[in-house]
Design a protein around this motif. Structure first.
Motif, PDB file in Angstrom:
ATOM      1  N   VAL A 245       0.855  -1.189   0.000  1.00 34.00           N
ATOM      2  CA  VAL A 245       0.000   0.000   0.000  1.00 34.00           C
ATOM      3  C   VAL A 245       0.889   1.237   0.000  1.00 34.00           C
ATOM      4  O   VAL A 245       2.063   1.171   0.385  1.00 34.00           O
ATOM      5  CB  VAL A 245      -0.922   0.041   1.244  1.00 34.00           C
ATOM      6  CG1 VAL A 245      -1.866  -1.141   1.262  1.00 34.00           C
ATOM      7  CG2 VAL A 245      -0.123   0.062   2.543  1.00 34.00           C
ATOM      8  N   ASN A 246       0.321   2.355  -0.449  1.00 34.56           N
ATOM      9  CA  ASN A 246       1.058   3.612  -0.386  1.00 34.56           C
ATOM     10  C   ASN A 246       0.767   4.297   0.940  1.00 34.56           C
ATOM     11  O   ASN A 246      -0.388   4.306   1.392  1.00 34.56           O
ATOM     12  CB  ASN A 246       0.632   4.545  -1.525  1.00 34.56           C
ATOM     13  CG  ASN A 246       1.057   3.983  -2.862  1.00 34.56           C
ATOM     14  OD1 ASN A 246       2.182   3.502  -3.016  1.00 34.56           O
ATOM     15  ND2 ASN A 246       0.143   3.990  -3.809  1.00 34.56           N
TER      16      ASN A 246
ATOM     17  N   ASP B 259      -2.153   6.489   1.074  1.00 40.84           N
ATOM     18  CA  ASP B 259      -3.498   5.888   0.951  1.00 40.84           C
ATOM     19  C   ASP B 259      -3.952   5.165   2.219  1.00 40.84           C
ATOM     20  O   ASP B 259      -5.013   4.533   2.223  1.00 40.84           O
ATOM     21  CB  ASP B 259      -3.513   4.867  -0.204  1.00 40.84           C
ATOM     22  CG  ASP B 259      -3.262   5.534  -1.540  1.00 40.84           C
ATOM     23  OD1 ASP B 259      -3.559   6.745  -1.654  1.00 40.84           O
ATOM     24  OD2 ASP B 259      -2.761   4.855  -2.461  1.00 40.84           O
TER      25      ASP B 259
ATOM     26  N   LYS C 131      -7.404   5.456   3.247  1.00 42.08           N
ATOM     27  CA  LYS C 131      -8.440   5.256   2.214  1.00 42.08           C
ATOM     28  C   LYS C 131      -8.673   3.788   1.905  1.00 42.08           C
ATOM     29  O   LYS C 131      -9.399   3.455   0.968  1.00 42.08           O
ATOM     30  CB  LYS C 131      -7.993   5.953   0.911  1.00 42.08           C
ATOM     31  CG  LYS C 131      -7.770   7.434   1.029  1.00 42.08           C
ATOM     32  CD  LYS C 131      -7.308   7.999  -0.319  1.00 42.08           C
ATOM     33  CE  LYS C 131      -6.503   9.272  -0.109  1.00 42.08           C
ATOM     34  NZ  LYS C 131      -5.520   9.482  -1.165  1.00 42.08           N
ATOM     35  N   LEU C 132      -8.032   2.889   2.645  1.00 40.34           N
ATOM     36  CA  LEU C 132      -8.140   1.471   2.310  1.00 40.34           C
ATOM     37  C   LEU C 132      -9.534   0.938   2.628  1.00 40.34           C
ATOM     38  O   LEU C 132     -10.178   1.371   3.581  1.00 40.34           O
ATOM     39  CB  LEU C 132      -7.084   0.668   3.071  1.00 40.34           C
ATOM     40  CG  LEU C 132      -5.643   1.053   2.752  1.00 40.34           C
ATOM     41  CD1 LEU C 132      -4.666   0.185   3.550  1.00 40.34           C
ATOM     42  CD2 LEU C 132      -5.337   0.906   1.268  1.00 40.34           C
TER      43      LEU C 132
END
Ligand SMILES: [Fe+2]
Length: 429
Positions: A61-62, A65, A68-69
């Motif tokens: 994952v970034n 983010d 926002k997952l």
């Protein structure tokens, strides 16, 4: 190494412990035997899935983010127990930390392994480490990881705050290309025989012992916070609760570059590991995968994968021979390529290893930085660790204190400016 009853390696009292556990959970023999069969079946299925996917099985994952997952993303991360978080820190900043560390170990008469070509360093307070641990994004990643854990029935506990990250000082490595490292075979940190022996630690796994292994939640924090992981006070054994162990990459590190390997299903590996001491194989190793080749047996004191070590015990260290159903050759999965400033985290129960080979062209350099939430036990360690920081000595978990006072390029409390970083080190409450 094979265990056998002829050459007893664990103290006899662990036979009594097995009997005590068997008596603690109603109908243990039947329930554990049914669970054992189910776990073996599930391992056969999941290990195929892991082998087929390879490094792609590890979620990535970034950092930007994280909030926002989807629930589905989070569920995947929880199940697999490991995650790569990209771009926690800028590449340039992480690269600069590596340059400073290169300089530090050249300038100062430091301790490290292997002797003569040092690559793993017994250092805790270099400026790079102090700054990296204090970086607001590193602390934010820690909070995010801590919040993958839940309180049972949502009831908060006194003195526990998943939103307050603590800093745990660990070491770093700058591994050069070539060479062969076999000092980190598959293992689990943060508690050895304590996982069975210590009542509160064992309670983390009570759904497995009562046969409801599918209900086991490795992210239930209730007993984790009071579990005692170092009953024997062994050096080089973390005494605190790390929700996830982790490292921050300072170079580009791809599979086969001496990177981390994980068994990417923490529910299954926990279920198998915890029940493994209660079963023995009845056949030669070639048929060992068949559930019919195993029987319930609590007469031996051995805990496969755990051995007496220094003042305490080491392991669990699962092996192909002792834990055939984990199919470690197929399932120990290298984390995907990372770049400077990316971080890799693995749940505190995850079986992990370091690749023996490094066939890349550049150093494989990481600083070990775990995720740690505020709990009463952790806070009391942080207090002792702060004293070590102020004195520039190695922290309490690492054996005889070593001095870093005379080294050029160490960090000090003055380097910690942000309130969050100061709180994480126990400088403010
Ligand atoms: Fe480890």
């Amino acid at each position: 190494m094979e265990f056998s009853n002829d050459a007893q390696q664990m103290p006899a009292r662990f036979r009594e412990l097995k009997h005590k556990i068997a008596a603690q959970y109603p109908d243990f023999e039947n329930k554990a035997t049914t669970a054992w069969g189910e776990i073996l079946e599930e391992l056969a299925k999941v290990s195929k899935e892991i082998k087929a996917a390879g490094s792609n099985y590890i979620p990535q994952v970034n950092f930007a983010d994280l909030d926002k997952l989807t629930e589905e993303d989070l569920a995947r991360i929880r199940t697999r127990g490991s995650v790569v978080i990209k771009d926690v820190v800028d590449d340039a900043e992480a690269t600069e930390w590596k340059n400073l560390l290169d300089e530090f170990v050249k300038k100062n008469p430091v301790e490290g392994f292997p002797e003569g070509n040092k690559q793993f360093f017994q250092l805790y307070w270099t400026k790079s480490q102090v700054q990296a641990r204090a970086h607001p994004n590193v602390l934010k990643a820690s909070v995010w990881l801590n919040n993958l854990y839940k309180f049972k029935d949502g009831k908060p506990m006194d003195g526990v705050d998943l939103n307050v990250p603590l800093t745990y000082a660990d070491r770093f490595r700058i591994r050069h290309p070539g060479g062969h490292w076999d000092n980190h075979p598959p293992h689990v940190d943060g508690g050895s025989v304590e996982r069975w022996e210590e009542d509160t630690f064992r309670a983390c796994f009570e759904d497995i012992f009562s046969g409801n292994w599918r209900k086991h939640d490795p992210y239930d924090i209730t007993n984790r916070v009071n579990a005692k992981a170092d009953v024997y006070g062994r050096a080089d054994q973390a005494s605190i609760f790390r929700s996830f162990q982790g490292w921050l990459a300072m170079t580009t590190i791809a599979p086969h570059n001496g990177t981390l390997q994980v068994f990417p299903n923490v529910l299954l590996s926990n279920s198998y590991n915890m029940l493994r001491p209660f079963f023995t194989s009845t056949v030669s190793s070639s048929d060992a995968l068949d559930a019919k080749s195993w029987k319930f047996d609590i007469e031996s004191p051995e805990i496969p994968g755990v051995l007496p070590f220094r003042s305490g015990f080491q392991g669990p260290r699962p092996t192909e021979a002792l834990h055939p159903h984990l199919r470690l050759k197929d399932t120990m999965t290298s984390v995907p390529e990372v770049n400077p400033g990316d971080m890799v985290f693995w749940h505190c129960d995850v079986i992990h290893a370091v690749e023996t080979e490094h066939i890349g062209k550049e150093d494989s350099a990481v600083m070990y930085i775990p995720a740690v939430p505020l709990t009463p036990q952790n806070a009391s360690y942080i207090e002792r660790q702060l004293k070590a920081f102020e004195d520039l000595k190695s922290p309490a978990d690492y054996g005889d204190p070593k001095n870093e006072q005379t080294f050029v390029g160490v960090g000090t409390p003055k380097d910690l400016v942000d309130l969050g970083a100061r709180r994480a080190m126990g400088l403010v409450h």
